[in-house]
Design a protein around this motif. Structure first.
Motif, short mmCIF file in Angstrom:
data_model
loop_
_atom_site.label_atom_id
_atom_site.label_comp_id
_atom_site.label_asym_id
_atom_site.label_seq_id
_atom_site.Cartn_x
_atom_site.Cartn_y
_atom_site.Cartn_z
N PHE A 37 0.88 -1.27 0.08
CA PHE A 37 0.10 0.01 0.08
C PHE A 37 0.95 1.38 0.06
O PHE A 37 1.93 1.26 0.45
CB PHE A 37 -0.80 -0.14 1.32
N LYS A 38 0.05 2.41 -0.41
CA LYS A 38 1.19 3.64 -0.78
C LYS A 38 0.22 4.94 -0.07
O LYS A 38 -0.98 4.83 -0.28
CB LYS A 38 1.46 3.86 -2.13
N LYS A 39 0.78 5.66 0.54
CA LYS A 39 0.29 7.04 0.80
C LYS A 39 1.26 8.05 0.90
O LYS A 39 2.53 7.92 0.87
CB LYS A 39 -0.17 6.82 2.35
N LYS A 40 0.82 9.30 0.88
CA LYS A 40 1.64 10.39 1.00
C LYS A 40 2.25 10.36 2.43
O LYS A 40 1.59 10.32 3.61
CB LYS A 40 0.98 11.69 0.71
N THR A 41 3.52 10.70 2.33
CA THR A 41 4.11 10.91 3.65
C THR A 41 3.45 11.97 4.62
O THR A 41 3.19 13.04 3.97
CB THR A 41 5.48 11.00 3.61
N LYS A 61 -3.85 7.29 6.43
CA LYS A 61 -4.34 6.38 5.94
C LYS A 61 -3.46 6.04 4.61
O LYS A 61 -3.39 7.02 3.75
CB LYS A 61 -5.82 6.21 5.67
N TYR A 62 -3.34 4.60 4.42
CA TYR A 62 -2.93 4.06 2.99
C TYR A 62 -4.07 4.19 2.06
O TYR A 62 -4.99 3.44 2.43
CB TYR A 62 -2.21 2.75 3.47
N ASN A 63 -3.76 4.97 1.04
CA ASN A 63 -5.18 4.93 -0.11
C ASN A 63 -4.97 4.47 -1.31
O ASN A 63 -5.85 4.43 -2.32
CB ASN A 63 -5.47 6.60 -0.23
N VAL A 64 -3.79 3.70 -1.56
CA VAL A 64 -3.39 3.19 -3.00
C VAL A 64 -2.97 1.74 -2.62
O VAL A 64 -2.14 1.45 -1.92
CB VAL A 64 -2.31 4.01 -3.56
N LEU A 65 -3.43 0.98 -3.21
CA LEU A 65 -2.91 -0.34 -3.32
C LEU A 65 -2.05 -0.56 -4.58
O LEU A 65 -2.68 -0.43 -5.62
CB LEU A 65 -4.23 -1.44 -3.32
N ASN A 72 -4.32 -8.48 -4.01
CA ASN A 72 -5.47 -8.63 -4.46
C ASN A 72 -6.56 -7.83 -3.55
O ASN A 72 -6.44 -8.04 -2.51
CB ASN A 72 -5.90 -10.25 -4.31
N ILE A 73 -7.13 -7.04 -4.20
CA ILE A 73 -8.09 -6.10 -3.48
C ILE A 73 -9.04 -6.93 -2.70
O ILE A 73 -9.54 -6.43 -1.50
CB ILE A 73 -8.58 -4.88 -4.26
N MET A 111 -7.19 -6.66 11.60
CA MET A 111 -8.05 -5.23 12.00
C MET A 111 -6.80 -4.27 12.07
O MET A 111 -7.28 -2.96 11.57
CB MET A 111 -9.04 -5.42 13.02
N GLU A 112 -5.86 -4.36 12.73
CA GLU A 112 -4.80 -3.56 12.71
C GLU A 112 -4.22 -2.95 11.56
O GLU A 112 -3.88 -1.69 11.46
CB GLU A 112 -3.72 -4.14 13.74
N ILE A 113 -4.33 -3.74 10.53
CA ILE A 113 -3.63 -3.28 9.26
C ILE A 113 -4.92 -2.68 8.50
O ILE A 113 -4.71 -1.67 7.93
CB ILE A 113 -3.15 -4.48 8.42
N GLN A 114 -6.11 -3.19 8.64
CA GLN A 114 -7.25 -2.71 7.96
C GLN A 114 -7.34 -1.23 8.52
O GLN A 114 -7.74 -0.20 7.58
CB GLN A 114 -8.39 -3.58 8.05
N GLN A 115 -7.15 -1.12 9.64
CA GLN A 115 -7.33 0.51 10.35
C GLN A 115 -6.45 1.39 9.62
O GLN A 115 -6.55 2.62 9.93
CB GLN A 115 -7.21 0.35 11.72
N LYS A 116 -5.43 1.03 8.97
CA LYS A 116 -4.52 1.88 8.37
C LYS A 116 -4.80 2.21 6.92
O LYS A 116 -3.94 3.00 6.36
CB LYS A 116 -2.88 1.09 8.53
N ILE A 117 -5.69 1.69 6.28
CA ILE A 117 -6.17 1.55 4.97
C ILE A 117 -7.50 2.37 4.85
O ILE A 117 -8.49 2.05 5.49
CB ILE A 117 -6.30 0.32 4.43
N GLU A 118 -7.47 3.13 3.74
CA GLU A 118 -8.67 3.56 3.20
C GLU A 118 -8.51 3.89 1.71
O GLU A 118 -8.09 5.10 1.30
CB GLU A 118 -8.92 5.33 3.90
N LEU A 119 -8.73 2.91 1.18
CA LEU A 119 -8.47 3.00 -0.18
C LEU A 119 -9.58 3.94 -1.02
O LEU A 119 -10.74 3.97 -0.67
CB LEU A 119 -8.76 1.55 -0.82
N ASP A 120 -8.85 4.62 -2.18
CA ASP A 120 -9.60 5.75 -2.94
C ASP A 120 -10.52 4.57 -3.63
O ASP A 120 -10.49 3.73 -4.07
CB ASP A 120 -8.78 6.43 -3.79
#
Length: 203
Positions: A169-173, A177-181, A185-186, A194-203
């Motif tokens: 995953f990628k995000k702007k520093t 939240k990480y918003n790009v995979l 596999n999405i 859940m600990e990882i999912q909470q860091k992600i908010e895909l566009d």
């Protein structure tokens, strides 16, 4: 001819490094664990295999400009032999591929000169990672940063374990939240802890 060719490769690699890495933070997920990696401007010099008489940040800024790196700013020596820099710079433009293709996490990497607790490899080259610290050794962030780029004697490097990376995953520093995979596999994202999912908010 030799140094000029290395400088040209460094220039090409610096442009890719800026486009893919600078200003971004990546999260590599493996075995339901993760590491976060930040590729700083100051880290680029360590990956080239050369030494310099200017700061790491200035080296990167000069490298971005065509003919911006002067020959007297690119140095070789006992700790930075020409042959190794020649080999490393042949691979350096492909460094960005570790964020978009199949890679593995290696732990406890033993090289000829140093031991690294973790790294990322495509089994052609290895990025050895270390803590993000200031000059006094104080921790600046929880992210890992590149310490070394190994292309030599990869088969002789000793790893403790290798783990397949399932998602990147990628995000702007600086963003929360990480918003790009960028890899993975999405559909499987919802199966991550859940600990990882909470860091992600895909566009």
């Amino acid at each position: 001819m030799g140094k000029a060719q290395i400088i040209r490769r460094i220039h090409s690699a610096a442009i890719k490094y800026k486009n893919y890495f600078v200003g971004n933070t990546y999260m590599f997920v493996y075995q339901n664990q993760y590491i976060e990696v930040m590729f700083k401007k100051s880290s680029f010099l360590h990956l080239t295999g050369v030494s310099t008489n200017i700061s790491a940040e200035n080296f990167f800024e000069h490298a971005l400009i065509r003919n911006g790196l002067r020959p007297q700013e690119v140095l070789f020596g006992q700790d930075h032999p020409y042959d190794l820099a020649d080999k490393k710079t042949q691979y350096l433009t492909d460094l960005y591929k570790i964020t978009i293709t199949d890679v593995v996490i290696a732990t406890d990497i033993q090289t000829m000169t140093f031991k690294y607790s973790i790294g990322i490899t495509n089994l052609e080259f290895i990025i050895c990672l270390g803590d993000d610290t200031d000059l006094e050794g104080r921790l600046k962030s929880k992210c890992k940063v590149p310490y070394s780029f190994r292309v030599e004697e990869i088969e002789n490097n000793k790893f403790n374990k290798l783990y397949d990376v399932t998602h990147i995953f990628k995000k702007k520093t600086g963003e929360k939240k990480y918003n790009v995979l960028t890899y993975g596999n999405i559909e499987d994202v919802k199966l991550l802890p859940m600990e990882i999912q909470q860091k992600i908010e895909l566009d």
